[in-house]
Design a protein around this motif. Structure first.
Motif, PDB file in Angstrom:
ATOM      1  N   GLY A  89      15.147  61.420  22.524  1.00  0.00           N
ATOM      2  CA  GLY A  89      16.493  61.481  23.072  1.00  0.00           C
ATOM      3  C   GLY A  89      16.721  60.448  24.160  1.00  0.00           C
ATOM      4  O   GLY A  89      17.788  59.821  24.227  1.00  0.00           O
ATOM      5  N   ALA A  90      15.726  60.251  25.016  1.00  0.00           N
ATOM      6  CA  ALA A  90      15.855  59.263  26.093  1.00  0.00           C
ATOM      7  C   ALA A  90      16.023  57.859  25.517  1.00  0.00           C
ATOM      8  O   ALA A  90      16.808  57.056  26.037  1.00  0.00           O
ATOM      9  CB  ALA A  90      14.635  59.328  27.002  1.00  0.00           C
ATOM     10  N   LEU A  91      15.318  57.555  24.442  1.00  0.00           N
ATOM     11  CA  LEU A  91      15.456  56.240  23.808  1.00  0.00           C
ATOM     12  C   LEU A  91      16.855  56.049  23.231  1.00  0.00           C
ATOM     13  O   LEU A  91      17.437  54.967  23.326  1.00  0.00           O
ATOM     14  CB  LEU A  91      14.407  56.070  22.706  1.00  0.00           C
ATOM     15  CG  LEU A  91      12.960  55.933  23.187  1.00  0.00           C
ATOM     16  CD1 LEU A  91      11.999  55.937  22.002  1.00  0.00           C
ATOM     17  CD2 LEU A  91      12.791  54.656  24.010  1.00  0.00           C
ATOM     18  N   LEU A  92      17.412  57.107  22.651  1.00  0.00           N
ATOM     19  CA  LEU A  92      18.779  57.020  22.123  1.00  0.00           C
ATOM     20  C   LEU A  92      19.791  56.838  23.249  1.00  0.00           C
ATOM     21  O   LEU A  92      20.724  56.032  23.139  1.00  0.00           O
ATOM     22  CB  LEU A  92      19.110  58.286  21.330  1.00  0.00           C
ATOM     23  CG  LEU A  92      18.426  58.432  19.965  1.00  0.00           C
ATOM     24  CD1 LEU A  92      18.635  59.849  19.416  1.00  0.00           C
ATOM     25  CD2 LEU A  92      18.979  57.400  18.980  1.00  0.00           C
ATOM     26  N   LEU A  93      19.612  57.583  24.334  1.00  0.00           N
ATOM     27  CA  LEU A  93      20.545  57.487  25.449  1.00  0.00           C
ATOM     28  C   LEU A  93      20.429  56.158  26.183  1.00  0.00           C
ATOM     29  O   LEU A  93      21.381  55.714  26.835  1.00  0.00           O
ATOM     30  CB  LEU A  93      20.302  58.629  26.440  1.00  0.00           C
ATOM     31  CG  LEU A  93      20.606  60.042  25.920  1.00  0.00           C
ATOM     32  CD1 LEU A  93      20.218  61.085  26.965  1.00  0.00           C
ATOM     33  CD2 LEU A  93      22.069  60.194  25.558  1.00  0.00           C
ATOM     34  N   ALA A  94      19.282  55.520  26.077  1.00  0.00           N
ATOM     35  CA  ALA A  94      19.049  54.267  26.794  1.00  0.00           C
ATOM     36  C   ALA A  94      19.709  53.068  26.129  1.00  0.00           C
ATOM     37  O   ALA A  94      19.585  51.951  26.638  1.00  0.00           O
ATOM     38  CB  ALA A  94      17.547  54.019  26.943  1.00  0.00           C
ATOM     39  N   GLY A  95      20.414  53.287  25.028  1.00  0.00           N
ATOM     40  CA  GLY A  95      21.054  52.180  24.321  1.00  0.00           C
ATOM     41  C   GLY A  95      21.885  51.272  25.209  1.00  0.00           C
ATOM     42  O   GLY A  95      21.702  50.044  25.200  1.00  0.00           O
ATOM     43  N   PRO A  96      22.825  51.821  26.012  1.00  0.00           N
ATOM     44  CA  PRO A  96      23.620  50.953  26.893  1.00  0.00           C
ATOM     45  C   PRO A  96      22.780  50.181  27.906  1.00  0.00           C
ATOM     46  O   PRO A  96      23.104  49.044  28.255  1.00  0.00           O
ATOM     47  CB  PRO A  96      24.550  51.950  27.605  1.00  0.00           C
ATOM     48  CG  PRO A  96      24.662  53.104  26.681  1.00  0.00           C
ATOM     49  CD  PRO A  96      23.299  53.212  26.041  1.00  0.00           C
ATOM     50  N   ILE A  97      21.694  50.786  28.370  1.00  0.00           N
ATOM     51  CA  ILE A  97      20.823  50.105  29.329  1.00  0.00           C
ATOM     52  C   ILE A  97      20.142  48.912  28.673  1.00  0.00           C
ATOM     53  O   ILE A  97      20.086  47.800  29.216  1.00  0.00           O
ATOM     54  CB  ILE A  97      19.776  51.079  29.891  1.00  0.00           C
ATOM     55  CG1 ILE A  97      20.456  52.246  30.608  1.00  0.00           C
ATOM     56  CG2 ILE A  97      18.817  50.357  30.837  1.00  0.00           C
ATOM     57  CD1 ILE A  97      19.510  53.344  31.041  1.00  0.00           C
ATOM     58  N   LEU A  98      19.637  49.144  27.451  1.00  0.00           N
ATOM     59  CA  LEU A  98      18.962  48.071  26.725  1.00  0.00           C
ATOM     60  C   LEU A  98      19.949  46.958  26.367  1.00  0.00           C
ATOM     61  O   LEU A  98      19.606  45.771  26.396  1.00  0.00           O
ATOM     62  CB  LEU A  98      18.306  48.633  25.466  1.00  0.00           C
ATOM     63  CG  LEU A  98      17.216  49.678  25.690  1.00  0.00           C
ATOM     64  CD1 LEU A  98      16.690  50.189  24.354  1.00  0.00           C
ATOM     65  CD2 LEU A  98      16.084  49.104  26.517  1.00  0.00           C
ATOM     66  N   THR A  99      21.180  47.352  26.039  1.00  0.00           N
ATOM     67  CA  THR A  99      22.195  46.350  25.708  1.00  0.00           C
ATOM     68  C   THR A  99      22.502  45.489  26.919  1.00  0.00           C
ATOM     69  O   THR A  99      22.569  44.252  26.834  1.00  0.00           O
ATOM     70  CB  THR A  99      23.486  47.050  25.217  1.00  0.00           C
ATOM     71  OG1 THR A  99      23.202  47.792  24.042  1.00  0.00           O
ATOM     72  CG2 THR A  99      24.569  46.013  24.906  1.00  0.00           C
ATOM     73  N   ASP A 100      22.694  46.129  28.091  1.00  0.00           N
ATOM     74  CA  ASP A 100      22.973  45.369  29.309  1.00  0.00           C
ATOM     75  C   ASP A 100      21.819  44.463  29.682  1.00  0.00           C
ATOM     76  O   ASP A 100      22.004  43.394  30.252  1.00  0.00           O
ATOM     77  CB  ASP A 100      23.253  46.334  30.470  1.00  0.00           C
ATOM     78  CG  ASP A 100      24.664  46.920  30.402  1.00  0.00           C
ATOM     79  OD1 ASP A 100      25.366  46.649  29.390  1.00  0.00           O
ATOM     80  OD2 ASP A 100      25.058  47.639  31.333  1.00  0.00           O
ATOM     81  N   ALA A 101      20.604  44.882  29.335  1.00  0.00           N
ATOM     82  CA  ALA A 101      19.420  44.080  29.664  1.00  0.00           C
ATOM     83  C   ALA A 101      19.165  42.981  28.637  1.00  0.00           C
ATOM     84  O   ALA A 101      18.236  42.203  28.784  1.00  0.00           O
ATOM     85  CB  ALA A 101      18.195  44.990  29.785  1.00  0.00           C
ATOM     86  N   GLY A 102      19.971  42.974  27.570  1.00  0.00           N
ATOM     87  CA  GLY A 102      19.819  41.963  26.529  1.00  0.00           C
ATOM     88  C   GLY A 102      18.624  42.198  25.642  1.00  0.00           C
ATOM     89  O   GLY A 102      18.093  41.259  25.039  1.00  0.00           O
ATOM     90  N   LEU A 103      18.182  43.510  25.528  1.00  0.00           N
ATOM     91  CA  LEU A 103      17.000  43.801  24.732  1.00  0.00           C
ATOM     92  C   LEU A 103      17.338  44.292  23.324  1.00  0.00           C
ATOM     93  O   LEU A 103      16.455  44.639  22.571  1.00  0.00           O
ATOM     94  CB  LEU A 103      16.155  44.881  25.440  1.00  0.00           C
ATOM     95  CG  LEU A 103      15.620  44.475  26.817  1.00  0.00           C
ATOM     96  CD1 LEU A 103      14.847  45.626  27.427  1.00  0.00           C
ATOM     97  CD2 LEU A 103      14.747  43.234  26.703  1.00  0.00           C
ATOM     98  N   THR A 104      18.629  44.342  22.985  1.00  0.00           N
ATOM     99  CA  THR A 104      19.032  44.752  21.645  1.00  0.00           C
ATOM    100  C   THR A 104      19.809  43.630  20.990  1.00  0.00           C
ATOM    101  O   THR A 104      20.368  42.755  21.665  1.00  0.00           O
ATOM    102  CB  THR A 104      19.897  46.010  21.683  1.00  0.00           C
ATOM    103  OG1 THR A 104      21.086  45.753  22.445  1.00  0.00           O
ATOM    104  CG2 THR A 104      19.163  47.173  22.288  1.00  0.00           C
ATOM    105  N   THR A 105      19.834  43.666  19.693  1.00  0.00           N
ATOM    106  CA  THR A 105      20.591  42.676  18.945  1.00  0.00           C
ATOM    107  C   THR A 105      21.594  43.395  18.071  1.00  0.00           C
ATOM    108  O   THR A 105      21.423  44.561  17.732  1.00  0.00           O
ATOM    109  CB  THR A 105      19.671  41.830  18.040  1.00  0.00           C
ATOM    110  OG1 THR A 105      18.977  42.706  17.154  1.00  0.00           O
ATOM    111  CG2 THR A 105      18.671  41.060  18.866  1.00  0.00           C
ATOM    112  N   GLY A 106      22.640  42.746  17.714  1.00  0.00           N
ATOM    113  CA  GLY A 106      23.635  43.390  16.886  1.00  0.00           C
ATOM    114  C   GLY A 106      24.815  42.491  16.663  1.00  0.00           C
ATOM    115  O   GLY A 106      24.855  41.370  17.108  1.00  0.00           O
TER     116      GLY A 106
END
Length: 248
Positions: free
Chosen positions: A231-248
């Motif tokens: 659950g924490a990994l799912l909720l962390a999506g916006p944090i990872l996006t702001d950190a530039g760690l996700t792609t899409g």
């Protein structure tokens, strides 16, 4: 009657995706939930929400396994009781007993999945629907009042609050269920070690299976910790996006 346009707007509101919340909101709501879970008085009050999920888990699995549900009682000391009829042994009874302690973080995980898809309003309305369904089976006054207050609060936020307030409320609630599912397992084992819970879910499961109570406490803990991490990994999506760690 509601017009076609009104129904269309309601559908879009319920099933449409809301904007990503700020990463700071995700962090703050997680911190607030952690403080509530780890602080005595706030936990004593908020624990009622965990009890609702706990007893709701017992009730849902009892119905799914073919048992006859007689009712649910919620008590002011944050304990609860779910009564069902059926075979006193076998998979149905085992699954029903198993469902209680793992239900809050699993509900939280489902909520995190919805929030991961930015379905904030849908999450709130699903919560209201589940609380209403559970209300039918409540058999004591405190339980009714507790569910009505909780349901009214969630509905008010979903209907009247701004998107920002809805997001803060939803994220705090989901974080709380994920984190709050772990503490009751610790409390369970502490009370068991003092001989104060001889008829706990873990002890009843031990009586129905070859495994000792401590094994079942361990199962509760592992499931709840796994749900918390996922659950924490799912909720962390916006944090990872702001950190530039996700792609899409």
């Amino acid at each position: 009657m509601m017009s076609i346009d009104g129904l269309s707007d309601l559908w879009d509101t319920l099933f449409g995706a809301q904007p990503d919340p700020p990463a700071l909101l995700v962090l703050i709501t997680g911190a607030v939930a952690l403080v509530v879970v780890s602080t005595r008085l706030p936990w004593r009050i908020a624990r009622n929400a965990v009890t609702i999920a706990h007893e709701g888990g017992h009730a849902l699995v009892a119905l799914l396994t073919g048992r006859k549900l007689h009712g649910i009682r919620l008590h002011s000391d944050t304990s609860g009781l779910t009564l069902s009829a059926g075979r006193p042994t076998g998979p149905g009874m085992i699954l029903t007993l198993l469902a209680g302690y793992v239900a809050p973080p699993l509900v939280g995980l489902a909520g995190a999945w919805l929030l991961g898809g930015n379905r904030i309003t849908l999450l709130l309305w699903v919560a209201v629907a589940l609380l209403l369904a559970m209300l039918v089976m409540i058999r004591n006054v405190f339980g009714m009042v507790s569910l009505l207050i909780t349901g009214a609060l969630v509905f008010a936020v979903s209907w009247y609050a701004t998107p920002q307030v809805q997001a803060a409320f939803a994220y705090t609630g989901v974080w709380f269920l994920l984190l709050g599912g772990v503490r009751p397992v610790v409390e369970l084992q502490r009370l068991r070690s003092r001989g104060r819970m001889p008829a706990s879910d873990a002890d009843q499961l031990a009586g129905l299976t070859p495994f000792p109570p401590l094994f079942w406490v361990g199962v509760f803990a592992l499931v709840n910790l796994a749900a918390l991490i996922a659950g924490a990994l799912l909720l962390a999506g916006p944090i990872l996006t702001d950190a530039g760690l996700t792609t899409g």
